[in-house]
Design a protein around this motif. Structure first.
Motif, PDB file in Angstrom:
ATOM      1  N   HIS A   1       0.832  -1.204   0.000  1.00 42.55           N
ATOM      2  CA  HIS A   1       0.000   0.000   0.000  1.00 42.55           C
ATOM      3  C   HIS A   1       0.868   1.256   0.000  1.00 42.55           C
ATOM      4  CE1 HIS A   1      -3.082  -2.892   1.097  1.00 42.55           C
ATOM      5  NE2 HIS A   1      -3.993  -1.959   0.854  1.00 42.55           N
ATOM      6  N   LYS A   2       0.331   2.292  -0.610  1.00 46.91           N
ATOM      7  CA  LYS A   2       0.999   3.597  -0.647  1.00 46.91           C
ATOM      8  C   LYS A   2       0.287   4.553   0.306  1.00 46.91           C
ATOM      9  CE  LYS A   2       2.285   7.396  -3.743  1.00 46.91           C
ATOM     10  NZ  LYS A   2       2.238   7.909  -5.153  1.00 46.91           N
TER      11      LYS A   2
ATOM     12  N   HIS B   1      -0.823   8.209   1.653  1.00 48.04           N
ATOM     13  CA  HIS B   1      -1.119   9.556   1.155  1.00 48.04           C
ATOM     14  C   HIS B   1      -1.483  10.432   2.351  1.00 48.04           C
ATOM     15  CE1 HIS B   1      -1.596   7.846  -2.969  1.00 48.04           C
ATOM     16  NE2 HIS B   1      -2.098   6.825  -2.294  1.00 48.04           N
TER      17      HIS B   1
END
Length: 210
Positions: free
Chosen positions: A121-122, A124
Motif C-alpha cells: 500500500h501507498k 497519502h
C-alpha cells in the motif's frame, strides 16, 4: 457573473486538468451572505480529497477563519470522510489514506494489515492549514494545491504588506500548478478588491475585459 456552484466547477475543472499556466489567480466577489466562504470551503475540501493537494486558507481576521473551520468540521463529519481525518485543531486539519491495487483504506484499517500487506500500500497525507493575514501567517505555509484569501476587503491596513507577501504561499512542485482564490464583498472604491479589479483590467486587452 456566476453562481457559487459554477465557481466551484470552473476552478475544480481547471485543477483537474492542471490548467493554471497563464491564469492562476482568481477573485470571487459578491454581496454579504452570497456564499463566498461556504463555496471556498467546499472547493478546498474537494481539491484536498480528489487530488491529495495541500490547501492554505488565509482569513483577513480571526472570526473569518473560525467560520471557515466551522464549515470544514461540518463537511468532515460525514461518514465517508470522518474515518480519513487524523487530526483537526484551530489551525490545521489533516487527512490520511492508503491505496493498494484494489483498495482504499483509512488509518485504522491499514493498521490491521500484516507487514507484507502494508508493504503493498501507498501512504497519502495532506492537509488544510488556516492562517491569519499577518506577517507570521504570510510566511508560515507553502502549498501545492489551493490558496484562498477570504474577505480581502477587510484586511486591516497594517496587514496589507502581509497580504502581498502571501502571494508566495502557492508553490508549484513536481509539475503541479497551484492556484489562488480571493473572496470578498466590495466594501469601498479604494479598497483591496477594487485594487485587484484595477490590476486585472490593466493586464487585459479591451477584448478580454469585455
Amino acid at each position: 457573473n456566476c453562481s457559487p456552484l459554477d465557481l466551484i466547477w470552473i476552478l475544480y475543472d481547471k485543477a483537474r486538468r492542471n490548467d493554471f499556466g497563464e491564469l492562476s489567480r482568481f477573485m470571487a466577489y459578491a454581496c454579504r451572505g452570497g456564499g463566498k466562504t461556504l463555496a471556498a470551503s467546499a472547493l478546498e475540501l474537494i481539491i484536498l480529497l480528489h487530488f491529495g493537494r495541500e490547501i492554505a486558507h488565509m482569513a483577513a481576521i480571526l472570526p473569518q477563519s473560525q467560520k471557515s473551520q466551522e464549515y470544514l468540521r461540518g463537511f468532515t463529519e460525514s461518514l465517508y470522510i470522518s474515518d480519513f481525518k487524523i487530526g483537526q485543531n484551530v489551525k490545521k486539519m489533516e487527512i490520511i489514506w492508503f491505496t493498494g491495487k484494489n483498495t482504499l483504506l483509512n488509518q485504522s484499517e491499514f493498521d490491521k494489515l500484516s507487514g507484507p500487506e502494508k508493504a503493498q500500500h501507498k501512504r497519502h497525507w495532506t492537509y488544510i492549514q488556516t492562517v491569519i493575514c499577518n506577517m507570521p501567517g504570510a510566511n508560515s505555509a507553502h502549498v501545492n494545491g489551493m490558496f484562498c484569501v477570504d474577505e480581502v476587503d477587510v484586511v486591516p491596513k497594517q496587514n496589507i504588506k502581509a497580504y502581498h507577501q502571501a502571494k508566495s504561499i502557492p508553490d508549484a512542485r513536481e509539475g503541479i500548478l497551484p492556484f489562488t482564490l480571493l473572496t470578498s464583498t466590495r466594501k469601498s472604491r479604494i479598497g483591496l478588491v477594487q485594487a485587484e479589479l484595477d490590476d486585472a483590467r490593466a493586464m487585459m486587452t479591451p477584448e478580454q475585459y469585455a
